[in-house]
Design an enzyme around this catalytic site. Structure first.
Site, PDB file in Angstrom:
ATOM      1  N   GLU A 161     -23.172 128.158  60.416  1.00  0.00           N
ATOM      2  CA  GLU A 161     -23.930 126.912  60.394  1.00  0.00           C
ATOM      3  C   GLU A 161     -25.251 127.229  61.086  1.00  0.00           C
ATOM      4  O   GLU A 161     -25.312 127.391  62.308  1.00  0.00           O
ATOM      5  CB  GLU A 161     -23.185 125.802  61.129  1.00  0.00           C
ATOM      6  CG  GLU A 161     -23.816 124.430  60.973  1.00  0.00           C
ATOM      7  CD  GLU A 161     -23.658 123.848  59.571  1.00  0.00           C
ATOM      8  OE1 GLU A 161     -24.401 122.904  59.260  1.00  0.00           O
ATOM      9  OE2 GLU A 161     -22.815 124.330  58.794  1.00  0.00           O
ATOM     10  N   ASP A 193     -28.177 116.332  68.913  1.00  0.00           N
ATOM     11  CA  ASP A 193     -27.832 117.426  69.821  1.00  0.00           C
ATOM     12  C   ASP A 193     -28.041 117.055  71.282  1.00  0.00           C
ATOM     13  O   ASP A 193     -28.941 116.295  71.638  1.00  0.00           O
ATOM     14  CB  ASP A 193     -28.670 118.654  69.484  1.00  0.00           C
ATOM     15  CG  ASP A 193     -28.326 119.222  68.121  1.00  0.00           C
ATOM     16  OD1 ASP A 193     -27.133 119.456  67.896  1.00  0.00           O
ATOM     17  OD2 ASP A 193     -29.222 119.407  67.297  1.00  0.00           O
ATOM     18  N   TYR A 204     -17.415 117.388  58.435  1.00  0.00           N
ATOM     19  CA  TYR A 204     -17.681 117.719  59.841  1.00  0.00           C
ATOM     20  C   TYR A 204     -17.197 116.547  60.699  1.00  0.00           C
ATOM     21  O   TYR A 204     -17.852 115.529  60.811  1.00  0.00           O
ATOM     22  CB  TYR A 204     -19.178 117.947  60.037  1.00  0.00           C
ATOM     23  CG  TYR A 204     -19.567 118.548  61.373  1.00  0.00           C
ATOM     24  CD1 TYR A 204     -18.994 118.140  62.566  1.00  0.00           C
ATOM     25  CD2 TYR A 204     -20.538 119.533  61.441  1.00  0.00           C
ATOM     26  CE1 TYR A 204     -19.359 118.691  63.782  1.00  0.00           C
ATOM     27  CE2 TYR A 204     -20.928 120.086  62.657  1.00  0.00           C
ATOM     28  CZ  TYR A 204     -20.329 119.661  63.816  1.00  0.00           C
ATOM     29  OH  TYR A 204     -20.696 120.195  65.024  1.00  0.00           O
TER      30      TYR A 204
END
Length: 268
Positions: free
Chosen positions: A49, A60, A175
């Site tokens: 990834e 993030d 995911y």
């Protein structure tokens, strides 16, 4: 079968989960990031990834945010990023390569041109973390046209309607994040929501990979027993890079140890 399907089939036959490292291309430098990526491949990565640096990586946590900002200071062009990914592909023809990229970078290039470049580079999947599934039709249209999988994040508090959409449109894998919030190493880990996993399987989703807060202390075997097909690990690898920026040998040794440790834990 495509590369992801082959990967999952192979690991199922070996009774193993998949190990997918998340790495930022261009951090700490473009050359060193290529060496780090190759290090993870040599030490057992089942897929990659790869993230293209962005100024506002809202999905993030602080570890990956700082790495993004430092990578941006290297003033690398999107053309150079694609050139590097093409090199990785040429050296690893069977390895699934996923690209994590924020929507503004795609829009700046143009959606059609971006997906055309991904086709030429032989990228397998695209994950756009700041793009709601309801607004992704135009992106997904070109992904389908060029046979590049659209990947969607499933939050641990997803409702049934969202789970149905993710199960339908997240091609090759889903995911699934362990907890709400951003990526990073969090001592107060939230347990995986078993109901979410059950619902994804009920609606025939693609295989599920688990990310966010995955560390060497994570109970990997327990995750696999819940029906997860593998893990995505980013912040812990990037923490090693941060710690040993001036000591390449130590950095590569520690990354190797981390990869090997995860691979052992992913045996059912």
């Amino acid at each position: 079968m495509n590369r992801y399907q082959n990967m999952f089939k192979k690991n199922i036959s070996l009774k193993k989960g998949c190990f997918v490292p998340f790495l930022i291309l261009g951090y700490p430098t473009l050359k060193k990031s290529m060496e780090i990526i190759q290090n993870t491949i040599l030490n057992g990565a089942d897929a990659l990834e790869i993230s293209i640096p962005f100024s506002d990586p809202i999905a993030d946590g602080p570890i990956i945010q700082k790495a993004n900002f430092r990578a941006l200071q290297n003033n690398i062009t999107i053309k150079n990023y694609f050139h590097c990914i093409k090199k990785i592909r040429e050296q690893n023809t069977h390895l699934p390569i996923g690209l994590l990229i924020y929507a503004n970078l795609i829009l700046r290039m143009g959606i059609k041109k971006f997906y055309s470049r991904c086709l030429y580079t032989k990228i397998d999947s695209i994950l756009i973390p700041d793009l709601p599934i309801e607004e992704s039709n135009e992106f997904r249209k070109y992904g389908d046209k060029y046979k590049i999988s659209s990947i969607y994040i499933c939050p641990p508090n997803a409702n049934t309607q969202l789970i149905k959409k993710i199960s339908k449109y997240s091609i090759d894998y889903v995911y699934l994040v362990s907890r709400t919030g951003v990526t990073g190493i969090n001592k107060n880990k939230q347990k995986l929501n078993k109901k979410i996993i059950s619902k994804l399987k009920k609606y025939n989703s693609s295989p599920i990979l688990n990310g966010f807060g995955i560390t060497h202390n994570t109970n990997i075997k327990k995750i696999l027993k819940l029906g997860i097909s593998g893990i995505i690990c980013g912040s812990e690898i990037i923490s090693i890079i941060n710690k040993y920026l001036t000591n390449n040998q130590k950095m590569f040794t520690k990354i190797k140890e981390l990869c090997k440790n995860f691979k052992k834990k992913l045996i059912l």
